[in-house]
Design a protein around this motif. Structure first.
Motif, PDB file in Angstrom:
ATOM      1  N   PRO A 107      63.032  32.925  63.099  1.00 22.58           N
ATOM      2  CA  PRO A 107      62.338  32.487  62.856  1.00 22.58           C
ATOM      3  C   PRO A 107      62.113  31.536  61.522  1.00 22.58           C
ATOM      4  O   PRO A 107      62.718  31.952  60.890  1.00 22.58           O
ATOM      5  N   PHE A 108      61.652  30.568  62.044  1.00 22.01           N
ATOM      6  CA  PHE A 108      61.989  29.716  60.617  1.00 22.01           C
ATOM      7  C   PHE A 108      63.380  28.925  59.457  1.00 22.01           C
ATOM      8  O   PHE A 108      63.397  29.615  59.242  1.00 22.01           O
ATOM      9  N   LEU A 109      64.395  28.748  60.731  1.00 22.32           N
ATOM     10  CA  LEU A 109      65.668  28.878  59.981  1.00 22.32           C
ATOM     11  C   LEU A 109      66.264  27.395  59.977  1.00 22.32           C
ATOM     12  O   LEU A 109      66.780  27.391  58.850  1.00 22.32           O
ATOM     13  N   PHE A 110      65.204  26.453  60.565  1.00 18.59           N
ATOM     14  CA  PHE A 110      65.660  25.397  60.013  1.00 18.59           C
ATOM     15  C   PHE A 110      64.534  24.231  58.659  1.00 18.59           C
ATOM     16  O   PHE A 110      63.487  24.893  59.240  1.00 18.59           O
ATOM     17  N   GLN A 111      65.477  23.669  58.274  1.00 16.07           N
ATOM     18  CA  GLN A 111      64.927  22.971  57.598  1.00 16.07           C
ATOM     19  C   GLN A 111      64.099  22.088  58.449  1.00 16.07           C
ATOM     20  O   GLN A 111      63.052  21.589  57.483  1.00 16.07           O
ATOM     21  N   ARG A 154      41.451  33.832  70.184  1.00 20.50           N
ATOM     22  CA  ARG A 154      41.023  33.108  69.041  1.00 20.50           C
ATOM     23  C   ARG A 154      41.514  32.047  67.884  1.00 20.50           C
ATOM     24  O   ARG A 154      42.969  31.845  68.552  1.00 20.50           O
ATOM     25  N   GLU A 155      41.135  31.533  67.217  1.00 23.16           N
ATOM     26  CA  GLU A 155      41.908  30.837  66.811  1.00 23.16           C
ATOM     27  C   GLU A 155      42.832  31.559  65.573  1.00 23.16           C
ATOM     28  O   GLU A 155      42.099  32.479  64.856  1.00 23.16           O
ATOM     29  N   VAL A 156      43.785  30.848  65.865  1.00 21.83           N
ATOM     30  CA  VAL A 156      44.752  31.215  64.869  1.00 21.83           C
ATOM     31  C   VAL A 156      45.428  31.000  63.354  1.00 21.83           C
ATOM     32  O   VAL A 156      45.496  29.573  64.232  1.00 21.83           O
ATOM     33  N   LYS A 157      44.868  30.643  62.633  1.00 15.12           N
ATOM     34  CA  LYS A 157      44.833  30.088  61.425  1.00 15.12           C
ATOM     35  C   LYS A 157      46.088  30.912  60.294  1.00 15.12           C
ATOM     36  O   LYS A 157      46.494  30.424  60.056  1.00 15.12           O
ATOM     37  N   THR A 158      46.157  32.433  60.521  1.00 16.96           N
ATOM     38  CA  THR A 158      47.147  32.964  58.896  1.00 16.96           C
ATOM     39  C   THR A 158      47.551  34.242  60.824  1.00 16.96           C
ATOM     40  O   THR A 158      47.294  34.522  61.628  1.00 16.96           O
ATOM     41  N   PRO A 159      48.974  35.053  60.044  1.00 19.80           N
ATOM     42  CA  PRO A 159      49.409  36.440  60.705  1.00 19.80           C
ATOM     43  C   PRO A 159      47.228  37.228  61.109  1.00 19.80           C
ATOM     44  O   PRO A 159      48.564  37.561  62.492  1.00 19.80           O
ATOM     45  N   ALA A 160      46.788  37.380  60.306  1.00 18.43           N
ATOM     46  CA  ALA A 160      46.006  38.634  60.405  1.00 18.43           C
ATOM     47  C   ALA A 160      45.511  38.762  61.490  1.00 18.43           C
ATOM     48  O   ALA A 160      44.332  39.141  62.575  1.00 18.43           O
ATOM     49  N   ASP A 161      45.145  36.388  62.167  1.00 19.77           N
ATOM     50  CA  ASP A 161      44.174  36.325  63.115  1.00 19.77           C
ATOM     51  C   ASP A 161      44.974  36.744  64.412  1.00 19.77           C
ATOM     52  O   ASP A 161      44.365  36.386  65.418  1.00 19.77           O
ATOM     53  N   HIS A 230      57.040  28.016  64.571  1.00 15.88           N
ATOM     54  CA  HIS A 230      57.715  29.556  63.946  1.00 15.88           C
ATOM     55  C   HIS A 230      59.017  29.462  64.051  1.00 15.88           C
ATOM     56  O   HIS A 230      59.462  29.888  63.671  1.00 15.88           O
ATOM     57  N   SER A 231      59.885  28.876  65.218  1.00 17.01           N
ATOM     58  CA  SER A 231      60.816  28.348  65.579  1.00 17.01           C
ATOM     59  C   SER A 231      61.579  27.164  66.464  1.00 17.01           C
ATOM     60  O   SER A 231      60.160  26.785  67.017  1.00 17.01           O
ATOM     61  N   TYR A 232      62.838  26.845  66.301  1.00 18.20           N
ATOM     62  CA  TYR A 232      63.233  26.028  67.498  1.00 18.20           C
ATOM     63  C   TYR A 232      64.084  26.144  68.241  1.00 18.20           C
ATOM     64  O   TYR A 232      64.285  27.401  68.469  1.00 18.20           O
ATOM     65  N   LEU A 296      52.917  31.133  55.047  1.00 13.38           N
ATOM     66  CA  LEU A 296      52.425  32.522  55.199  1.00 13.38           C
ATOM     67  C   LEU A 296      53.122  33.431  56.616  1.00 13.38           C
ATOM     68  O   LEU A 296      52.870  34.503  56.824  1.00 13.38           O
ATOM     69  N   PHE A 297      53.657  32.578  57.749  1.00 14.20           N
ATOM     70  CA  PHE A 297      53.853  33.207  59.093  1.00 14.20           C
ATOM     71  C   PHE A 297      55.698  33.517  58.466  1.00 14.20           C
ATOM     72  O   PHE A 297      56.050  34.075  58.959  1.00 14.20           O
ATOM     73  N   ALA A 298      56.176  32.834  57.790  1.00 11.64           N
ATOM     74  CA  ALA A 298      57.525  32.437  57.954  1.00 11.64           C
ATOM     75  C   ALA A 298      57.839  33.903  56.458  1.00 11.64           C
ATOM     76  O   ALA A 298      58.709  34.719  56.635  1.00 11.64           O
ATOM     77  N   LYS A 299      56.238  34.079  55.806  1.00 16.58           N
ATOM     78  CA  LYS A 299      56.794  35.520  55.102  1.00 16.58           C
ATOM     79  C   LYS A 299      56.661  36.518  55.871  1.00 16.58           C
ATOM     80  O   LYS A 299      57.505  37.482  55.656  1.00 16.58           O
ATOM     81  N   ALA A 300      56.076  36.461  56.960  1.00 13.65           N
ATOM     82  CA  ALA A 300      55.516  37.831  57.586  1.00 13.65           C
ATOM     83  C   ALA A 300      56.849  38.080  58.418  1.00 13.65           C
ATOM     84  O   ALA A 300      56.955  39.277  59.188  1.00 13.65           O
TER      85      ALA A 300
END
Length: 325
Positions: A107-111, A154-161, A230-232, A296-300
């Protein structure tokens, strides 16, 4: 696992044996699971066109889209046994045969896309070499696209969702762990079963690039799309080592040149179409598209790196990071 060991043992035996060269015109079967209109479906056709042109019609690539030759695991096994000549398959599936190539599923490997292509064309090509003794020749990486999340709950805006959402993933440990780190319940499932599974509520959602969300019409059976990026997803263009071994030097050069040109063309098309697909998806009015704070997703998902760095190689992660601007 036993089946995989048998396949790889057969592959090792096959690629060490001499195989007869193609007689006369060379006809190569190329399979993939996407719709023909998908950017890498179009990339396959572009590759076939370039091969025909460069070989003066001596080499013909026949493209079989939409899983006509089977799912991705079927395609890879076909390459190993030599029943299929070429394929476009995901690194998530190839990783079962060469674990380090799963680096590109992290996840979130590339710039950005420039960083992605630099990494694939250098580190990625090196990681393809261990596939050769197993029966598979990597010619380069086309693009499936940047992966995003859709769901019906539901709407997903943060990992908590994402808590407890049943999200279909590929049968890949990195994707399974990624979804767990985000609080979701990962559900491995074949791609061909996904539309009906969402329609029937077997799963709440899925994650894929905009190209699949549009061309597979997932927007018809989903309410929310979150642009998590979240990923490529690369789409390696691979060939059976049995078929490769039957080509002469000139024929191999033609395939390599056509692959490079087709990959450059397909990546440009995919980038352009990504924006177009999102506009088309939103215009249906069937699905709400949501922007998110990706940090937020990258941190999680950082625990995924702690768990899989030893599998994909910390040195390979470092090499990719070193290519950032």
């Amino acid at each position: 696992m036993k089946r995989l060991i048998i396949i790889m043992s057969v592959a090792l035996l096959v690629v060490t044996m001499a195989v007869p060269a193609f007689a006369g015109k060379v006809v190569l079967k190329l399979g993939h699971i996407a719709e023909p209109v998908h950017p890498y479906g179009q990339g396959a056709e572009k590759f076939a066109e370039l091969v025909k042109e460069k070989s003066g019609g001596e080499i013909v690539v026949k493209v079989f889209p939409s899983s006509q030759l089977g799912g991705q695991k079927d395609l890879i096994e076909g390459l190993i046994y030599g029943t299929i000549d070429m394929a476009l398959v995901g690194t998530a599936v190839l990783g079962q045969f060469q674990p380090q190539i799963s680096l590109f599923d992290m996840p979130f490997l590339f710039q950005d896309r420039e960083h992605t292509y630099k990494s694939l064309d250098t580190v990625g090509m090196d990681l393809g070499k261990p596939l050769e003794p197993k029966g598979i020749k990597l010619l380069g990486y086309m693009e499936n696209g940047v992966r995003h999340l859709t769901n019906n709950v539901r709407e997903v805006k943060t990992p908590a969702d994402m808590a407890d959402l049943k999200i279909r993933v590929m049968t890949n440990k990195i994707y399974i762990e990624m979804m767990k780190s985000l609080g979701a319940s990962p559900t491995p499932m074949a791609f061909g079963e996904l539309y009906s599974a969402m329609q029937q509520g077997t799963v709440d959602g899925q994650e894929n690039p905009s190209a699949h969300i549009w061309t597979k019409r997932f927007f018809e059976v989903q309410k929310y799309a979150s642009k998590t990026a979240h990923s490529y997803a690369p789409e390696p263009l691979v060939m059976s080592m049995i078929s490769w071994g039957r080509l002469d030097g000139k024929q191999r050069q033609i395939l390599m040149e056509a692959a490079k040109e087709a990959i450059d063309w397909q990546r440009a098309l995919s980038t352009q179409k990504d924006d177009e697909y999102w506009k088309l998806i939103e215009a249906t009015g069937k699905i709400k598209v949501i922007e998110v704070d990706r940090t937020l997703f990258a941190k999680a998902t950082r625990p995924v790196y702690e768990k899989f760095a030893s599998v994909v190689g910390q040195d390979n992660i470092d090499k990719v990071n070193a290519l950032k601007k």
